[in-house]
Design a protein around this motif. Structure first.
Motif, mmCIF file in Angstrom:
data_model
loop_
_atom_site.group_PDB
_atom_site.id
_atom_site.type_symbol
_atom_site.label_atom_id
_atom_site.label_comp_id
_atom_site.label_asym_id
_atom_site.label_seq_id
_atom_site.Cartn_x
_atom_site.Cartn_y
_atom_site.Cartn_z
ATOM 1 N N UNK A 87 -23.770 -4.563 -10.803
ATOM 2 C CA UNK A 87 -24.249 -4.748 -12.104
ATOM 3 C C UNK A 87 -24.360 -3.935 -12.860
ATOM 4 N N UNK A 88 -25.739 -3.600 -13.148
ATOM 5 C CA UNK A 88 -26.622 -2.756 -13.411
ATOM 6 C C UNK A 88 -25.980 -1.376 -14.303
ATOM 7 N N UNK A 137 -32.199 7.715 -5.840
ATOM 8 C CA UNK A 137 -31.889 7.856 -6.504
ATOM 9 C C UNK A 137 -32.365 7.820 -8.395
ATOM 10 N N UNK A 138 -32.335 6.607 -8.048
ATOM 11 C CA UNK A 138 -33.251 5.388 -9.331
ATOM 12 C C UNK A 138 -34.352 5.707 -9.133
ATOM 13 N N UNK A 139 -35.295 5.697 -8.355
ATOM 14 C CA UNK A 139 -36.811 6.339 -8.251
ATOM 15 C C UNK A 139 -37.023 7.781 -8.696
ATOM 16 N N UNK A 140 -35.840 8.681 -9.036
ATOM 17 C CA UNK A 140 -36.373 10.248 -9.864
ATOM 18 C C UNK A 140 -35.996 9.675 -10.944
ATOM 19 N N UNK A 141 -35.061 8.703 -11.634
ATOM 20 C CA UNK A 141 -34.752 8.215 -13.004
ATOM 21 C C UNK A 141 -34.060 9.553 -13.329
ATOM 22 N N UNK A 142 -32.915 9.214 -12.760
ATOM 23 C CA UNK A 142 -32.283 10.301 -13.251
ATOM 24 C C UNK A 142 -30.429 9.401 -12.610
ATOM 25 N N UNK A 143 -30.250 8.335 -12.610
ATOM 26 C CA UNK A 143 -29.058 7.728 -12.485
ATOM 27 C C UNK A 143 -28.590 7.131 -14.237
ATOM 28 N N UNK A 144 -27.355 7.101 -14.293
ATOM 29 C CA UNK A 144 -27.575 6.991 -16.116
ATOM 30 C C UNK A 144 -26.817 6.051 -16.338
#
Length: 398
Positions: free
Chosen positions: A45-46, A199-206
């Motif tokens: 949802x985010x 991928x979220x841990x890599x901080x590359x999700x928009x």
């Protein structure tokens, strides 16, 4: 050496459940990136995702697999696209079972899309679910082998985001070397907590639909899907309909960083150069580039650097990940089909969501649908983690 021709295609993605539906979405600039309906995660949802529309139950019914056990969403998506590809190529059961027919698939998450179920099984919190044999990367490949009685060479490739591009390359090489008459090649990945959390841990999700090659790009969207192509040696094709030729391919690994490409684009330049050189054409004969184009700051800058180093004038290019999201192990095959659609229909599709084109190299992605645009050769890039870079050149046969 034998020419390798594409005689069948099948796909399911966020913009359609078959080749025709995907083509219509591309022509109309319709993105599939939105809120996920089936993916269960705290991030559902985010964050926006490129989720394929059918539920698992709908896919099972469509594929008549209601009574089959151990089919994860990965396997269901793969079977859907595989079915369409072999039907499109009009392959008989005898041809599928021939030792001259190879199957090379690809995936990064495989059956680990059932992340929670895997945890339960691995920690003996269950009596053993129906998915005990389904968690491996190759589980979907094995199910395809069994369903279609495929007995020839088979393999499952995981080289991150270049996985299914490498499957296409391997299939073409088997045919060119005379080791196979035909190869069904492609890949699949489904949305999974395992990959989303990683991928979220890599901080590359928009937090918004991705905008590859925009100056203010801030990351990628994960997607899911499957795509397969039937490759056949020219001497066995006969009077079949042929979409395109696999004219060239190149693979390189810059080994620069586990999750980033070298600023000098070493691997990207080499893979593109090898693909064009093997095709035996000049760079100016490339009429369109389907860029890897993830929408991350590093990837898009490096890819443009590589293209600018090789092309005196960069041809029309786009990133179709703005439609499907990044489908990981399926991306190479998904985008190969999109590249072939550009060749067959003489058109190039818009790169979506770009508001401020990147300043670097004075290169701008295609910003609107371009009909009546002859594409004799298309270059499709797939660049993976660890610097595994693969480029494919497809050529017109007309």
């Amino acid at each position: 050496m034998k020419r390798v021709l594409v005689t069948g295609m099948g796909i399911i993605s966020a913009i359609g459940e078959n080749v025709s539906a995907n083509h219509n979405s591309l022509r109309n600039g319709k993105t599939g990136i939105s809120q996920a309906a089936h993916f269960e995660s705290r991030y559902a949802s985010q964050l926006p995702f490129g989720e394929s529309a059918p539920s698992n139950e709908a896919l099972k019914e469509l594929l008549d697999l209601q009574l089959s056990k151990g089919y994860t969403r990965t396997s269901l998506l793969a079977t859907k696209a595989f079915d369409e590809a072999v039907a499109d190529a009009n392959l008989s059961s005898k041809q599928l079972s021939s030792f001259d027919t190879a199957l090379i698939s690809a995936s990064t998450v495989g059956g680990m899309c059932l992340t929670d179920q895997l945890y339960e099984d691995a920690n003996l919190k269950t009596q053993g679910s129906e998915y005990l044999e389904a968690y491996g990367c190759a589980a979907h490949t094995i199910q395809l082998l069994e369903k279609y009685n495929i007995r020839g060479f088979s393999d499952t490739i995981n080289t991150a985001c270049s996985s299914s591009a490498n499957a296409i390359m391997l299939g073409a090489r088997l045919i060119k070397s005379g080791r196979a008459k035909r190869a069904i090649v492609g890949g699949v990945d489904s949305l999974a907590k395992y990959t989303v959390n990683g991928f979220n841990s890599l901080k590359i999700l928009s937090n918004s639909p991705c905008k590859p090659f925009d100056e203010n790009r801030d990351g990628l969207n994960l997607g899911e899907g499957a795509a397969y192509l039937v490759l056949e040696a020219e001497d066995v094709v006969g009077d079949k309909h042929v979409y395109a030729e696999v004219a060239g391919y190149g693979n390189a690994n810059d080994a620069h960083h586990p999750s980033a490409m070298s600023d000098e684009a070493i691997g990207a330049i080499r893979s593109m150069h090898e693909a064009v050189e093997l095709a035996g054409i000049a760079y100016e004969q490339i009429g369109y580039i389907n860029a890897h184009g993830t929408g991350t700051p590093n990837n898009d800058e490096v890819e443009l650097t590589g293209m600018a180093a090789l092309f005196e004038k960069i041809p029309p290019f786009n990133s179709t990940k703005s439609y499907t999201g990044h489908t990981l192990g399926a991306a190479g095959a998904v985008e190969a089909i999109f590249s072939i659609l550009s060749i067959v229909h003489s058109e190039v599709y818009a790169s979506l969501h770009v508001e401020t084109p990147m300043f670097a190299h004075n290169a701008r992605p295609v910003n609107s649908f371009m009909p009546d645009t002859k594409v004799a050769y298309a270059l499709s890039n797939s660049f993976g983690f660890g610097g595994n870079c693969t480029s494919l050149v497809f050529g017109s046969v007309h």
